[in-house]
Design a protein around this motif. Structure first.
Motif, PDB file in Angstrom:
ATOM      1  N   LYS A  12      -4.443   7.472 -13.070  1.00  0.00           N
ATOM      2  CA  LYS A  12      -5.784   6.882 -13.054  1.00  0.00           C
ATOM      3  C   LYS A  12      -5.706   5.383 -13.375  1.00  0.00           C
ATOM      4  CE  LYS A  12     -10.365   7.453 -15.076  1.00  0.00           C
ATOM      5  NZ  LYS A  12     -10.664   6.457 -16.061  1.00  0.00           N
ATOM      6  N   LEU A  13      -4.932   5.035 -14.394  1.00  0.00           N
ATOM      7  CA  LEU A  13      -4.770   3.621 -14.749  1.00  0.00           C
ATOM      8  C   LEU A  13      -4.152   2.843 -13.594  1.00  0.00           C
ATOM      9  CD1 LEU A  13      -3.453   3.999 -18.416  1.00  0.00           C
ATOM     10  CD2 LEU A  13      -5.689   3.124 -17.720  1.00  0.00           C
ATOM     11  N   ARG A  15      -4.314   3.565 -10.342  1.00  0.00           N
ATOM     12  CA  ARG A  15      -5.307   3.430  -9.269  1.00  0.00           C
ATOM     13  C   ARG A  15      -6.293   2.313  -9.581  1.00  0.00           C
ATOM     14  NH1 ARG A  15      -5.226   9.119  -8.737  1.00  0.00           N
ATOM     15  NH2 ARG A  15      -6.896   9.276 -10.240  1.00  0.00           N
ATOM     16  N   GLU A  16      -6.750   2.257 -10.836  1.00  0.00           N
ATOM     17  CA  GLU A  16      -7.682   1.206 -11.241  1.00  0.00           C
ATOM     18  C   GLU A  16      -7.035  -0.167 -11.096  1.00  0.00           C
ATOM     19  OE1 GLU A  16      -8.941   2.130 -15.214  1.00  0.00           O
ATOM     20  OE2 GLU A  16      -9.995   3.939 -14.585  1.00  0.00           O
ATOM     21  N   HIS A  19      -6.754  -1.082  -7.414  1.00  0.00           N
ATOM     22  CA  HIS A  19      -8.084  -1.454  -6.901  1.00  0.00           C
ATOM     23  C   HIS A  19      -8.451  -2.874  -7.342  1.00  0.00           C
ATOM     24  CE1 HIS A  19     -12.288  -1.271  -5.793  1.00  0.00           C
ATOM     25  NE2 HIS A  19     -12.585  -1.638  -7.030  1.00  0.00           N
ATOM     26  N   ASP A  20      -8.243  -3.171  -8.614  1.00  0.00           N
ATOM     27  CA  ASP A  20      -8.574  -4.504  -9.120  1.00  0.00           C
ATOM     28  C   ASP A  20      -7.712  -5.583  -8.469  1.00  0.00           C
ATOM     29  OD1 ASP A  20     -10.611  -3.523 -10.684  1.00  0.00           O
ATOM     30  OD2 ASP A  20      -9.414  -3.464 -12.520  1.00  0.00           O
ATOM     31  N   GLU A  71      -5.208  -4.264 -18.206  1.00  0.00           N
ATOM     32  CA  GLU A  71      -4.828  -2.977 -17.615  1.00  0.00           C
ATOM     33  C   GLU A  71      -3.308  -2.832 -17.560  1.00  0.00           C
ATOM     34  OE1 GLU A  71      -8.610  -2.196 -14.624  1.00  0.00           O
ATOM     35  OE2 GLU A  71      -6.863  -3.264 -13.870  1.00  0.00           O
TER      36      GLU A  71
END
Length: 141
Positions: A12-13, A15-16, A19-20, A71
């Motif tokens: 999940k981290l 993917r975030e 995306h960013d 992140e």
């Protein structure tokens, strides 16, 4: 938090973060286009427009870069913690599977190829690996 939820936290981290990074690239690309248009206007002697749009995009870029740095640190902290826990798994195939999936973020098909197992056997091995994975709910942040 279950073992599976804990392990998926890294995915999940990632993917975030991806995306960013995509958003940052698009913002920078659109800023480059704005600058090219503004240079063209100046050369041709056209009117100068308000800079507020450019300033706003630059602020968004700076905010996004700061978020990405944060992140990346969070992912690195998680990977260090996860690595220690995966190293406690005794079976080498299970360890390779867990590292490949939750540390290297490999897709199931590549993991199956890497282990020389069928995809269905890889899923079964994953189930066993989850059972043998040492995780206390208090360990998660």
């Amino acid at each position: 938090m279950t073992k599976k939820q804990y392990l998926k936290k890294g995915l999940k981290l990632k993917r975030e973060l991806d995306h960013d990074n995509d958003m940052l690239r698009e913002l920078k690309k659109s800023l480059d286009m704005i600058q090219a248009v503004r240079l063209k206007e100046r050369v041709q002697g056209g009117p100068l427009k308000d800079d507020s749009g450019i300033v706003e995009k630059m602020n968004k870029i700076v905010e996004l870069e700061n978020k990405i740095r944060s992140e990346m640190l969070e992912i690195e902290d998680f990977r260090i913690e996860l690595s220690k826990k995966i190293n406690s798994v005794k079976d080498s195939d299970e360890k390779i599977l867990l590292e490949s999936r939750y540390f290297l973020f490999m897709p199931w098909e590549k993991i199956a190829d890497k282990l020389c197992y069928s995809l269905s056997h890889t899923y079964k091995l994953h189930g066993r690996a989850l059972e043998n994975f040492e995780f206390c709910e208090n360990d998660s942040k």
